[in-house]
Design a protein around this motif. Structure first.
Motif, PDB file in Angstrom:
ATOM      1  N   TYR A 184      17.975  17.572 -36.299  1.00 46.97           N
ATOM      2  CA  TYR A 184      16.573  17.640 -35.901  1.00 46.97           C
ATOM      3  C   TYR A 184      15.954  16.252 -35.737  1.00 46.97           C
ATOM      4  CZ  TYR A 184      17.059  22.506 -37.314  1.00 46.97           C
ATOM      5  OH  TYR A 184      17.491  23.804 -37.433  1.00 46.97           O
ATOM      6  N   HIS A 185      14.967  16.208 -34.837  1.00 51.24           N
ATOM      7  CA  HIS A 185      14.114  15.058 -34.654  1.00 51.24           C
ATOM      8  C   HIS A 185      13.210  14.923 -35.874  1.00 51.24           C
ATOM      9  CE1 HIS A 185      11.147  12.402 -32.753  1.00 51.24           C
ATOM     10  NE2 HIS A 185      12.014  12.204 -31.781  1.00 51.24           N
ATOM     11  N   ARG A 186      12.609  13.754 -36.044  1.00 45.52           N
ATOM     12  CA  ARG A 186      11.699  13.562 -37.182  1.00 45.52           C
ATOM     13  C   ARG A 186      10.512  14.534 -37.138  1.00 45.52           C
ATOM     14  NH1 ARG A 186      10.487   8.948 -33.886  1.00 45.52           N
ATOM     15  NH2 ARG A 186      12.039   7.727 -35.008  1.00 45.52           N
ATOM     16  N   THR A 187      10.204  15.065 -35.946  1.00 46.79           N
ATOM     17  CA  THR A 187       9.105  16.019 -35.806  1.00 46.79           C
ATOM     18  C   THR A 187       9.527  17.445 -36.134  1.00 46.79           C
ATOM     19  OG1 THR A 187       9.618  16.360 -33.462  1.00 46.79           O
ATOM     20  CG2 THR A 187       8.060  14.606 -34.011  1.00 46.79           C
ATOM     21  N   THR A 234      20.918   8.262 -32.015  1.00 47.24           N
ATOM     22  CA  THR A 234      20.413   8.185 -33.387  1.00 47.24           C
ATOM     23  C   THR A 234      21.154   7.068 -34.109  1.00 47.24           C
ATOM     24  OG1 THR A 234      22.036   9.814 -34.167  1.00 47.24           O
ATOM     25  CG2 THR A 234      19.891  10.656 -33.464  1.00 47.24           C
ATOM     26  N   LYS A 267      18.811   9.080 -37.953  1.00 45.77           N
ATOM     27  CA  LYS A 267      17.415   8.955 -37.549  1.00 45.77           C
ATOM     28  C   LYS A 267      17.327   8.692 -36.048  1.00 45.77           C
ATOM     29  CE  LYS A 267      16.006   7.097 -42.049  1.00 45.77           C
ATOM     30  NZ  LYS A 267      15.455   5.925 -42.765  1.00 45.77           N
ATOM     31  N   TYR A 268      16.428   9.407 -35.397  1.00 48.06           N
ATOM     32  CA  TYR A 268      16.273   9.301 -33.946  1.00 48.06           C
ATOM     33  C   TYR A 268      15.867   7.895 -33.543  1.00 48.06           C
ATOM     34  CZ  TYR A 268      14.236   9.973 -29.305  1.00 48.06           C
ATOM     35  OH  TYR A 268      13.911   9.875 -27.977  1.00 48.06           O
ATOM     36  N   ARG A 269      16.522   7.345 -32.497  1.00 51.98           N
ATOM     37  CA  ARG A 269      16.191   6.022 -31.982  1.00 51.98           C
ATOM     38  C   ARG A 269      15.549   6.102 -30.611  1.00 51.98           C
ATOM     39  NH1 ARG A 269      19.696   1.644 -31.149  1.00 51.98           N
ATOM     40  NH2 ARG A 269      17.701   0.538 -31.227  1.00 51.98           N
TER      41      ARG A 269
END
Length: 359
Positions: free
Chosen positions: A222-225, A256, A261-263
């Motif tokens: 999942y994305h941070r959102t 990521t 963590k998504y970049r």
């Protein structure tokens, strides 16, 4: 000095042999020292004293010495078609490419998996490979790891004589693409729910990291959102900085970091530079940590840096490459191999050259 450095690198863990090499190598003649320089040497150097100094030498594991790539290599202004065409016998397409050495590579076509040399001659053949895209990789021991037709992940020994099952398919999850991490020895697997089950949403996709002992140690989904990161992933690779790079048919190229963590997401070149509809397919990374992306519909190779900035676009249609699909980077020769989705033709492009750093 160059010869001394070369021998030292070969014999770094064998100090006695290195010292013998120095002893036997003739010393070049030097000019006489000026009169104003005084040098005092003790003519009676005892062997015992020398040995006592040698036994104090401690060898520690520090890894391989590496010269920074920006000193040894440089990007060319454009790409050169290094090898016009290599045709692989009995291969229908060039869907995915995994290098064993610079002279041997595995190429899949969605139906079979072929080990070929750089001239296109077949060395080995497998027929139980999955029909999907980035379903094979090669580990640091030269062993092939691939997804079979039953969605199990198998390993073939370097001599192609022994086959073993690393990961068995679970009841619901299927491995769609895989990648071996050269830095950690881990295996990155893009898993997706069984698409034959219409009740399961297509967005249920995740990356699972397995250790060298096949223990699950990380999940990226999942994305941070809270939104899903991936939709329809077809290729996965790992950059030299630990970033996980995924080619997603509809989302673009999703990156990521090593912690998941998504970049950023690369969705194609800016307006005015596009050659058509951007649909990413094959991906690979180079010695500069740049990411190479195969544009299947616009028939290009797009080069972006580690942060997603577009560096250059290489049109491939002019070279007779129709529907470019698979990419593979030769780490020794610094060339990129590209396979076609229409035939058994492989093209080799050079866009990096070596610099004579010592010169």
């Amino acid at each position: 000095m160059t010869e001394y450095v070369h021998r030292y690198e070969q014999l770094a863990n064998k100090p006695v042999r290195f010292l013998l090499f120095i002893k036997k190598t003739p010393v070049p003649k030097t000019k006489e020292l000026p009169d104003n320089i005084k040098c005092n040497f003790n003519k009676e150097i005892r062997i015992r004293d020398t040995l006592e100094l040698l036994v104090e030498i401690k060898i520690t594991e520090t890894g391989k010495r590496q010269v920074r790539n920006e000193n040894m290599l440089r990007l060319l202004k454009g790409a050169i078609l290094n090898t016009k065409h290599v045709y692989v016998t009995n291969l229908n397409h060039g869907v995915h490419i995994s290098f064993v050495t610079s002279e041997q590579l595995w190429v899949s076509d969605g139906h079979s998996l072929t080990l070929t040399n750089s001239k296109g001659n077949i060395l080995h053949h497998l027929f139980d490979v999955s029909e999907y895209y980035g379903v094979h990789t090669v580990n640091s021991e030269g062993e092939l790891i691939y997804v079979d037709k039953d969605w199990n992940i198998n390993k073939i020994s370097a001599d192609n004589a022994t086959k073993s099952t690393l990961i068995k398919r679970t009841e619901l999850w299927e491995p769609w693409c895989i990648c071996h991490s050269g830095s950690t020895g881990d295996l990155l697997v893009m898993m997706r729910y069984d698409t034959r089950n219409p009740t399961i949403p297509l967005s249920d996709v995740k990356v699972i990291r397995y250790s060298s002992t096949v223990q699950q140690i990380q999940t990226i989904q999942y994305h941070r959102t809270g939104e899903p990161l991936y939709s329809e992933p077809i290729y996965i690779t790992e950059n030299g900085n630990g970033d996980i790079v995924v080619s997603d048919t509809w989302n673009g190229v999703v990156v990521t970091d090593h912690e998941g963590k998504y970049r950023f997401t690369y969705t194609g070149p800016p307006e005015g530079l596009s050659f058509g509809i951007f649909m990413p397919s094959g991906i690979c990374v180079d010695a500069f940590l740049n990411i190479l992306i195969c544009g299947r519909l616009d028939q290009t190779i797009q080069l972006i840096n580690r942060d997603g900035l577009l560096l250059s676009i290489l049109p491939t249609k002019q070279d007779g490459m129709v529907e470019p699909l698979g990419l593979g980077y030769d780490e020794k020769n610094h060339v990129v191999w590209m396979g076609s989705g229409m035939n058994n033709k492989l093209c080799v492009y050079r866009y990096i050259e070596r610099q004579d750093y010592l010169a």
